[in-house]
Design a protein around this motif. Sequence first.
Motif, PDB file in Angstrom:
ATOM      1  N   LEU A  40       0.834  -1.200   0.000  1.00 27.29           N
ATOM      2  CA  LEU A  40       0.000   0.000   0.000  1.00 27.29           C
ATOM      3  C   LEU A  40       0.868   1.249   0.000  1.00 27.29           C
ATOM      4  O   LEU A  40       0.632   2.198  -0.768  1.00 27.29           O
ATOM      5  N   GLY A  41       1.900   1.263   0.851  1.00 26.68           N
ATOM      6  CA  GLY A  41       2.826   2.393   0.847  1.00 26.68           C
ATOM      7  C   GLY A  41       3.582   2.500  -0.462  1.00 26.68           C
ATOM      8  O   GLY A  41       3.855   3.604  -0.946  1.00 26.68           O
ATOM      9  N   GLY A  42       3.916   1.332  -1.064  1.00 29.00           N
ATOM     10  CA  GLY A  42       4.595   1.348  -2.357  1.00 29.00           C
ATOM     11  C   GLY A  42       3.734   1.962  -3.449  1.00 29.00           C
ATOM     12  O   GLY A  42       4.243   2.670  -4.332  1.00 29.00           O
ATOM     13  N   VAL A  43       2.417   1.688  -3.403  1.00 32.18           N
ATOM     14  CA  VAL A  43       1.499   2.307  -4.372  1.00 32.18           C
ATOM     15  C   VAL A  43       1.508   3.821  -4.205  1.00 32.18           C
ATOM     16  O   VAL A  43       1.529   4.572  -5.191  1.00 32.18           O
ATOM     17  N   ILE A  44       1.496   4.270  -2.947  1.00 31.55           N
ATOM     18  CA  ILE A  44       1.535   5.718  -2.695  1.00 31.55           C
ATOM     19  C   ILE A  44       2.835   6.312  -3.231  1.00 31.55           C
ATOM     20  O   ILE A  44       2.845   7.400  -3.838  1.00 31.55           O
ATOM     21  N   ILE A  45       3.949   5.594  -3.045  1.00 30.48           N
ATOM     22  CA  ILE A  45       5.231   6.080  -3.568  1.00 30.48           C
ATOM     23  C   ILE A  45       5.190   6.162  -5.091  1.00 30.48           C
ATOM     24  O   ILE A  45       5.640   7.148  -5.693  1.00 30.48           O
ATOM     25  N   GLY A  46       4.653   5.109  -5.737  1.00 29.21           N
ATOM     26  CA  GLY A  46       4.566   5.118  -7.189  1.00 29.21           C
ATOM     27  C   GLY A  46       3.724   6.262  -7.719  1.00 29.21           C
ATOM     28  O   GLY A  46       4.122   6.955  -8.679  1.00 29.21           O
ATOM     29  N   LEU A  47       2.578   6.496  -7.091  1.00 29.54           N
ATOM     30  CA  LEU A  47       1.716   7.600  -7.530  1.00 29.54           C
ATOM     31  C   LEU A  47       2.389   8.945  -7.300  1.00 29.54           C
ATOM     32  O   LEU A  47       2.272   9.860  -8.139  1.00 29.54           O
ATOM     33  N   SER A  48       3.097   9.075  -6.188  1.00 26.87           N
ATOM     34  CA  SER A  48       3.770  10.349  -5.912  1.00 26.87           C
ATOM     35  C   SER A  48       4.913  10.589  -6.894  1.00 26.87           C
ATOM     36  O   SER A  48       5.160  11.730  -7.309  1.00 26.87           O
ATOM     37  N   LEU A  49       5.623   9.519  -7.293  1.00 28.74           N
ATOM     38  CA  LEU A  49       6.682   9.681  -8.287  1.00 28.74           C
ATOM     39  C   LEU A  49       6.105  10.099  -9.638  1.00 28.74           C
ATOM     40  O   LEU A  49       6.684  10.945 -10.348  1.00 28.74           O
ATOM     41  N   MET A  50       4.962   9.505 -10.014  1.00 25.48           N
ATOM     42  CA  MET A  50       4.304   9.914 -11.257  1.00 25.48           C
ATOM     43  C   MET A  50       3.885  11.379 -11.191  1.00 25.48           C
ATOM     44  O   MET A  50       4.059  12.140 -12.160  1.00 25.48           O
ATOM     45  N   ASN A  51       3.353  11.782 -10.044  1.00 29.62           N
ATOM     46  CA  ASN A  51       2.935  13.179  -9.881  1.00 29.62           C
ATOM     47  C   ASN A  51       4.138  14.121  -9.945  1.00 29.62           C
ATOM     48  O   ASN A  51       4.084  15.188 -10.588  1.00 29.62           O
ATOM     49  N   ALA A  52       5.233  13.713  -9.288  1.00 32.86           N
ATOM     50  CA  ALA A  52       6.442  14.556  -9.322  1.00 32.86           C
ATOM     51  C   ALA A  52       6.994  14.655 -10.739  1.00 32.86           C
ATOM     52  O   ALA A  52       7.444  15.730 -11.174  1.00 32.86           O
ATOM     53  N   ASN A  54       5.279  14.359 -13.612  1.00 30.82           N
ATOM     54  CA  ASN A  54       4.386  15.235 -14.391  1.00 30.82           C
ATOM     55  C   ASN A  54       4.589  16.705 -14.037  1.00 30.82           C
ATOM     56  O   ASN A  54       4.560  17.584 -14.912  1.00 30.82           O
ATOM     57  N   THR A  55       4.770  16.953 -12.737  1.00 29.57           N
ATOM     58  CA  THR A  55       5.013  18.331 -12.312  1.00 29.57           C
ATOM     59  C   THR A  55       6.299  18.872 -12.918  1.00 29.57           C
ATOM     60  O   THR A  55       6.367  20.024 -13.384  1.00 29.57           O
ATOM     61  N   LEU A  56       7.339  18.017 -12.928  1.00 28.67           N
ATOM     62  CA  LEU A  56       8.611  18.439 -13.495  1.00 28.67           C
ATOM     63  C   LEU A  56       8.481  18.715 -14.998  1.00 28.67           C
ATOM     64  O   LEU A  56       9.057  19.685 -15.522  1.00 28.67           O
ATOM     65  N   ILE A  57       7.708  17.874 -15.711  1.00 27.67           N
ATOM     66  CA  ILE A  57       7.511  18.083 -17.145  1.00 27.67           C
ATOM     67  C   ILE A  57       6.842  19.429 -17.404  1.00 27.67           C
ATOM     68  O   ILE A  57       7.242  20.202 -18.293  1.00 27.67           O
ATOM     69  N   LEU A  58       5.814  19.740 -16.610  1.00 31.39           N
ATOM     70  CA  LEU A  58       5.118  21.016 -16.776  1.00 31.39           C
ATOM     71  C   LEU A  58       6.044  22.186 -16.485  1.00 31.39           C
ATOM     72  O   LEU A  58       6.039  23.207 -17.194  1.00 31.39           O
ATOM     73  N   GLY A  63      21.809  15.883 -16.023  1.00 28.13           N
ATOM     74  CA  GLY A  63      22.488  15.532 -14.778  1.00 28.13           C
ATOM     75  C   GLY A  63      22.105  16.456 -13.636  1.00 28.13           C
ATOM     76  O   GLY A  63      21.939  16.019 -12.490  1.00 28.13           O
ATOM     77  N   LEU A  64      21.960  17.771 -13.943  1.00 35.36           N
ATOM     78  CA  LEU A  64      21.524  18.715 -12.905  1.00 35.36           C
ATOM     79  C   LEU A  64      20.113  18.406 -12.425  1.00 35.36           C
ATOM     80  O   LEU A  64      19.812  18.477 -11.232  1.00 35.36           O
ATOM     81  N   LEU A  65      19.215  18.073 -13.377  1.00 36.03           N
ATOM     82  CA  LEU A  65      17.845  17.714 -12.994  1.00 36.03           C
ATOM     83  C   LEU A  65      17.836  16.472 -12.103  1.00 36.03           C
ATOM     84  O   LEU A  65      17.117  16.415 -11.102  1.00 36.03           O
ATOM     85  N   ALA A  66      18.636  15.458 -12.489  1.00 35.32           N
ATOM     86  CA  ALA A  66      18.700  14.236 -11.682  1.00 35.32           C
ATOM     87  C   ALA A  66      19.319  14.514 -10.315  1.00 35.32           C
ATOM     88  O   ALA A  66      18.880  13.969  -9.293  1.00 35.32           O
ATOM     89  N   ALA A 122      13.433   8.459 -11.577  1.00 38.71           N
ATOM     90  CA  ALA A 122      12.078   8.779 -12.049  1.00 38.71           C
ATOM     91  C   ALA A 122      12.052   9.996 -12.962  1.00 38.71           C
ATOM     92  O   ALA A 122      11.139  10.131 -13.786  1.00 38.71           O
ATOM     93  N   VAL A 123      13.053  10.890 -12.838  1.00 41.33           N
ATOM     94  CA  VAL A 123      13.030  12.123 -13.644  1.00 41.33           C
ATOM     95  C   VAL A 123      13.932  12.036 -14.875  1.00 41.33           C
ATOM     96  O   VAL A 123      13.949  12.970 -15.677  1.00 41.33           O
ATOM     97  N   LEU A 124      14.691  10.949 -15.020  1.00 45.39           N
ATOM     98  CA  LEU A 124      15.659  10.894 -16.109  1.00 45.39           C
ATOM     99  C   LEU A 124      14.992  10.957 -17.479  1.00 45.39           C
ATOM    100  O   LEU A 124      15.349  11.787 -18.323  1.00 45.39           O
ATOM    101  N   VAL A 125      14.022  10.048 -17.724  1.00 43.47           N
ATOM    102  CA  VAL A 125      13.400   9.991 -19.046  1.00 43.47           C
ATOM    103  C   VAL A 125      12.660  11.275 -19.391  1.00 43.47           C
ATOM    104  O   VAL A 125      12.884  11.859 -20.475  1.00 43.47           O
ATOM    105  N   PRO A 126      11.765  11.788 -18.513  1.00 46.58           N
ATOM    106  CA  PRO A 126      11.099  13.053 -18.866  1.00 46.58           C
ATOM    107  C   PRO A 126      12.070  14.218 -18.994  1.00 46.58           C
ATOM    108  O   PRO A 126      11.870  15.118 -19.824  1.00 46.58           O
ATOM    109  N   ALA A 127      13.151  14.209 -18.215  1.00 45.37           N
ATOM    110  CA  ALA A 127      14.123  15.286 -18.324  1.00 45.37           C
ATOM    111  C   ALA A 127      14.836  15.237 -19.673  1.00 45.37           C
ATOM    112  O   ALA A 127      15.065  16.274 -20.326  1.00 45.37           O
TER     113      ALA A 127
END
Length: 428
Positions: free
Chosen positions: A300-312, A314-318, A342-345, A409-414
Amino acid sequence: MPWLKRLRFFYLLNRGSRRRLVAANVGLLIGVTLVTLFIASGLGLRTLVLDGFLGALPLDQIKVVPKSMDIAILRLGRPKFLGGGTLDEAAVEKLVSDKSVQAVYPIAYARFPIHLHAEFLGSQYGTDTSVQGIDPRWVADELPQDAAFVFNNSQPIPILLSRKVLQFYNAGFAPANNLPRLTGRAVIGREVAIELGISSIAGDLDRSISKQALIVGLSDRIDPFAVAVPLAMLDYYDRLLLDEERKSYDAVVIQASSPGEIARIEALARKLGLEITPESHLARQVDAGISVAIVVFSLLGGVIIGLSLMNATNTLILILRERRFEMGVVRALGLSQRRLVGLLAAEAALAGALTALIAVALSAAVLALGSHFLESSIGQIMQTPIPLKLPGWLILAVLCLTPVVNALAVLVPAMRSVSGSIALALRR
C-alpha cells in the motif's frame, strides 16, 4: 563551472517553481514514511508477540514429544504398533545425524516430587512444583552474563523461572493483593529452599533431601509454571532417590540449520513416532500472519510512492515546458543536454535525500511514541523490552534508495524535455 555552482545556478533558475516541486514530493514523503513505519512496527510487534506474549521458540527451533492418544479423560503414550515412538538416546542420535539439524536440546521432567519454600515480601510461601530438566545450551542466550546454570552438588542448585510467572504476578496477583509490581531484578539472585522427594499432595518418598536453590535467571522458553534446572541435576537425583536411571526424554527441542529446514525436520520427527507441540505451530502461524500484514501494508505504501513519483514527474515536465526559454538560455551559455539532465537528476536526488531524512525522523518519532505508550500500558506486566525501533539496515535502505529512485524517475522526462534545438527553445 564546478558542479556545486551549476546546481546552485539551476536552483536559482527554478526559484519560481520551488513550491510546486516541494508539493510534488509530499506524496513521496508520505509513502516512504508509511513503508518505513509498516516494516519497523511489523518487525517489532512480531518480536513482542512471539517472545513476549507467546514466549515462543525461535523460528529455527521446534519442540517435539512422543506421540500420544486420549482415552476418556487420560492422555497415554501411543504404542509402537500404532505409530508411537520413544525419545531415547537412539532417537536423539538419529535427529542429530540429519544434515538439516544443527543441535538437539533434550528435556526431561522430574519423576520425584519437589517442594519449594521461599520468603517473599516478608511472608513465607511454599508450593509443590513441576521441575523441568533442560540442556543449559538451550537457554544460554537468555541468561545474564554472570549466571552459572551448571549443576554442582556442592553449591546451591541453579534454577530458572518462567517469565510468565512474573507477568501473571504483575497482571493479577499483585493488584488483587495490594502488592507492588516487580521487575526481574527482584527475583534473580534470590535463594529458595528446595525439598526433593517431598509432596503435599501425593505423599513423600522413603527418602528425601533438602537443598538450597538459587534463581539465576528468567526464561521465555521453559514451561510457564515449571522450574527449570540443569538436566544433569535430575539425572543425579534420579539415581539417588529412585535407584534407577532415566531411559528416555520427555521432549527435545530441535534447532534447524536454517528456518527453511523446519519442514524436513518435522517429516523426520514423524517418521520416528514423534509429534510437534502446538506452540511450535502457533509461532509459525503468528509469524506468517504478521509477515503477510507487513507485505500488504508495505505494498500500500509502495502504491503511494509510485503515484507520488508519477505526480512529481508530471510536475517536473510542466515546469520544464514553462521554463523552456530559461533552459535554452542555459544551453546557449554552454551547458550541454547531458549536463542539464544531470543537474535535474541531482536536484531530484537531493530532494529524495531530504525526503528520506524527514521520513526517517518522522518514523523514529512515531515509533518512540508507540513504544512509550506500550511501555506505560503493558511494560510493567510483560517485563520485556518493547522492540519498536528502526533497524539500522532499514534506515540505510531508506536513505540510499529514496534519492536513487527519485533521480531515476526524472531521467526519461528530463531527457525528452531538454532535447531539441536551442533556437526553438529561445522563442517566446
